[in-house]
Design an enzyme around this catalytic site. Sequence first.
Site, short mmCIF file in Angstrom:
data_model
loop_
_atom_site.label_atom_id
_atom_site.label_comp_id
_atom_site.label_asym_id
_atom_site.label_seq_id
_atom_site.Cartn_x
_atom_site.Cartn_y
_atom_site.Cartn_z
N GLU A 111 1.34 -1.02 -0.07
CA GLU A 111 0.19 -0.16 0.34
C GLU A 111 1.10 1.56 -0.12
O GLU A 111 1.73 1.44 0.21
CB GLU A 111 -0.73 -0.04 1.06
CG GLU A 111 -1.93 -1.77 1.52
CD GLU A 111 -2.00 -1.28 3.09
OE1 GLU A 111 -1.68 -0.69 4.07
OE2 GLU A 111 -2.91 -2.68 2.83
N LYS A 113 2.13 4.45 1.12
CA LYS A 113 1.96 5.19 2.76
C LYS A 113 1.87 6.71 3.11
O LYS A 113 3.27 7.19 2.14
CB LYS A 113 3.85 3.92 3.18
CG LYS A 113 4.11 5.04 4.85
CD LYS A 113 5.44 4.49 5.50
CE LYS A 113 5.75 5.54 6.87
NZ LYS A 113 4.79 6.15 8.04
N ASP A 115 1.82 10.40 4.47
CA ASP A 115 2.53 11.47 5.35
C ASP A 115 1.37 11.62 5.71
O ASP A 115 1.92 13.40 4.93
CB ASP A 115 3.87 11.83 4.03
CG ASP A 115 5.07 12.56 5.21
OD1 ASP A 115 4.94 12.22 6.11
OD2 ASP A 115 5.65 13.02 4.42
N TYR A 223 -6.94 3.13 6.67
CA TYR A 223 -6.13 1.45 5.97
C TYR A 223 -5.83 0.05 6.35
O TYR A 223 -5.54 -0.74 6.55
CB TYR A 223 -4.61 1.87 5.27
CG TYR A 223 -3.76 2.24 6.44
CD1 TYR A 223 -3.85 1.89 7.59
CD2 TYR A 223 -3.23 3.67 6.05
CE1 TYR A 223 -3.38 2.77 8.49
CE2 TYR A 223 -3.18 4.65 7.24
CZ TYR A 223 -2.50 4.43 8.70
OH TYR A 223 -2.27 5.22 9.54
N LYS A 311 10.69 2.99 3.09
CA LYS A 311 10.92 4.52 2.97
C LYS A 311 11.55 5.10 1.38
O LYS A 311 13.03 4.39 1.58
CB LYS A 311 11.29 5.11 4.24
CG LYS A 311 10.42 4.45 5.51
CD LYS A 311 9.32 5.47 6.05
CE LYS A 311 10.45 7.15 7.17
NZ LYS A 311 9.21 8.00 7.18
N CYS A 405 19.80 47.57 2.08
CA CYS A 405 18.76 46.54 1.60
C CYS A 405 19.82 46.99 0.16
O CYS A 405 19.91 47.78 -0.37
CB CYS A 405 18.06 48.42 1.96
SG CYS A 405 16.54 47.47 0.47
N CYS A 408 17.45 49.48 -2.11
CA CYS A 408 17.14 51.15 -1.26
C CYS A 408 18.22 51.29 -1.12
O CYS A 408 18.14 52.76 -1.15
CB CYS A 408 15.34 51.79 -1.23
SG CYS A 408 15.93 51.11 0.51
N CYS A 423 14.05 45.91 5.99
CA CYS A 423 14.21 47.30 5.02
C CYS A 423 13.93 48.77 6.42
O CYS A 423 12.44 48.22 5.55
CB CYS A 423 14.58 47.65 3.66
SG CYS A 423 14.01 49.26 3.03
N CYS A 428 10.94 51.89 -0.09
CA CYS A 428 12.32 51.10 -0.36
C CYS A 428 11.63 50.52 -2.00
O CYS A 428 9.94 49.99 -2.01
CB CYS A 428 12.15 49.92 -0.03
SG CYS A 428 12.76 48.70 -0.68
S1 IVH Z 1 -0.33 0.67 9.33
C1 IVH Z 1 -0.58 1.89 13.32
N1 IVH Z 1 -0.66 1.39 6.54
O1 IVH Z 1 2.88 5.45 8.55
C2 IVH Z 1 0.50 0.92 12.96
N2 IVH Z 1 0.03 2.35 8.51
O2 IVH Z 1 5.40 4.33 10.23
C3 IVH Z 1 0.16 0.49 11.34
N3 IVH Z 1 0.97 4.60 7.81
O3 IVH Z 1 1.98 5.62 12.47
C4 IVH Z 1 -0.09 1.17 10.17
N4 IVH Z 1 -0.15 4.40 5.35
O4 IVH Z 1 0.45 6.83 10.80
C5 IVH Z 1 -0.48 1.88 7.75
N5 IVH Z 1 -1.07 2.12 4.39
C6 IVH Z 1 0.25 2.37 5.80
C7 IVH Z 1 0.07 3.41 6.23
C8 IVH Z 1 0.42 3.46 7.61
C9 IVH Z 1 1.16 5.77 6.25
C10 IVH Z 1 1.43 5.00 8.58
C11 IVH Z 1 0.69 5.22 9.97
C12 IVH Z 1 1.63 4.50 11.09
C13 IVH Z 1 3.25 5.15 10.61
C14 IVH Z 1 4.62 4.17 10.38
#
Ligand code: IVH
Length: 665
Positions: A111, A113, A115, A223, A311, A405, A408, A423, A428
């Site tokens: 899946e 991840k 952010d 998720y 990551k 500045c 000016c 400034c 200016c």
């Molecule tokens: S499963 C609660 N699936 O990544 C721990 N986490 O580095 C199991 N995150 O705290 C999480 N996408 O906030 C899972 N597809 C995904 C995710 C995901 C982002 C985040 C989540 C977790 C953190 C861990």
Amino acid sequence: MLTHRDYERLCHEIWHHSKLYYVDHAPVISDEAFDALYKKLEELEAAHPEWITPESPTQRVNEALTSGFPTVQHAIPMLSLANTYSKEELQAFIARMHKLVGHSNVIFSVELKMDGIAITVRYEKGVLVHGVTRGDGKSGDDVTSNLRTVKSLPLKLIGDAIPDLLEVRGEVFMPHQGFDALNKQKEAAGDELWANPRNAAAGSLKLLDPREAAKRPLEVVFYGIAEMHPHPLATQHACHHYLAELGLPTLPIVAQCASFDEIWAFASRVHEARRTLPFDIDGVVVKVDSIRDQKRLGYTGKDYRWAVAYKFAAEQAVTRVREITVQVGRTGVLTPVAELEPIFLAGSTISRATLHNAEEVARKDIRVGDTVVIEKGGDVIPKVVSVNLDKRPEHTHPWRMPQECPCCGTPIERDPDEVAIRCPNRDCPEQIHRRIAFFASKDAMDIDTLGTKVVAQLIKHGFVKNPSDLYRLTEQQIGQLPGFKEKAIANLLTSIDRSRQVELSRFILALGIRHIGVGTAELLANKAGDMETLAKMSKEELMRIEGIGEIVADAVIAYFRDPDQQAEVQRLLEVGVAPKSVAVVVYDGHPFQDKNFVLTGTLEHYTRNDAAKLIKERGGKVVGSVSKKTDYLLAGSDPGSKLDKAKELGITILDEESFRKFLDN
Ligand code: IVH
């Protein structure tokens, strides 16, 4: 005569269309048709306030302010994921799973991840009960009132097979588009920018006023399932589909993979597509698909054993600093900028990177001629990560902020309470340019034919120095600008003229008072009603406006005390700029003034929102929970535990009848 059944049907219809719009991004009715349904619901609720339930589509934004977020214990701990950063480490994880599960036919769910900020959301009988942040994994902050404002989060689940209990895990995030718009507003207000969408999402989730949170472009996806009764699902992959069927937003990209090669191919495709996604991801998550196997594998310390994050490295590039220039902002703040040899990085060509301030340049010792590593990670704005000292040319010197500045030549000044260097010369040319461009910009006076190039020309010809000069421009003067013929001259004059009729809040914004953005300008306009009143308001009066703090109040006071600013406001009014007054109800010296209210239970004649509004109009404040600082508890029927607490603390309790009597005091 519409019945309660009709009301329920209407709610269902709106939930359904909201999901199509906000979750599936595939509406089947027009915005107008949707608005009409919503309006019908509002009318019905006005006639029958007793029908309103918390999951009604109208009840997303709760008016109550909170002084903090109660801590909630997680029913099931929110564990974390171990990270991997290389192909080998990920391969080792897969081999470990084969060994622990006992065979090599293990299926994985792979899946995105996301952010963002991890949250857990609980539904009982399909109705949203609460949403809580991860916190320390054992307990987190109850951010329900802010989460409810996230339009893609259903307040009620849909479908035929709604579980009695469902706790889902997911991520709140801010898509790029909304993030960029938010930062533009901040830039216009002269405020510090959010470094990345993740910080912006975290900050928004922790706002104390849900009405402010409602303005933030947050989204959510889910998720995972932490708890569910009954639980008929066998795989993680099935969970994604099941959650989507209940109307919950889910990950847009997932895959089921049977081998490391498949996982690696998927991860590589995601990595490549990363920059085209409308939100930030920082890798992929690989999970054992079988829920039975997941349970058997359990966890080690704080991490699940059955899942891992792979990551992506922040994208970096190496280039050379050609020059370090200094940019002058609208309020005179000087910002050092690295002018780079252009280089392609993560989807775009980078030729500049902000160096934030002189201290940052000194800390990293960035010099002209240096070879530097630049990075575009979670941050949308590229930054200089480090200097390669081996490649530093001979005879370079540490960079120093010029003492004058660059535009000016005025000696610079350091703000005593900020790192910013400015400034101080309001004349200016660069400040004038930015100020006038801001005055004309879309959110302010909206003079659409006056772009920054035209502004530059007008300044160069000496035709404008202050915004008020725009209103004195003549045909003959504009005719001297390059490319301006009859039609263009007339267009520019018409749009300048049209801007004379302006909403008060836009005018306040256009003045360019420090720290004032679109939202704060609206708050000021609604409270003051007209310019004269605003100019005379004291710091205390300003700070009494909900949403206005000391920094903004001080900035407003300083602005109106400055004789140059006073003269310019006067000139603008003289040339016929006529900000439209806003009707304000004044209840000076009302008994509710400065009093803290908590609302509980159901009122017969008011919705909670209406009651909160009436209190605020009279100078009172509405907060979420009862404490020693509470002055009044307004209690309707079925009041709940807040009433007990208020009695315990000896707080005055108002019933609806006495509340009503007080209102007209
Ligand atoms: S499963 C609660 N699936 O990544 C721990 N986490 O580095 C199991 N995150 O705290 C999480 N996408 O906030 C899972 N597809 C995904 C995710 C995901 C982002 C985040 C989540 C977790 C953190 C861990």
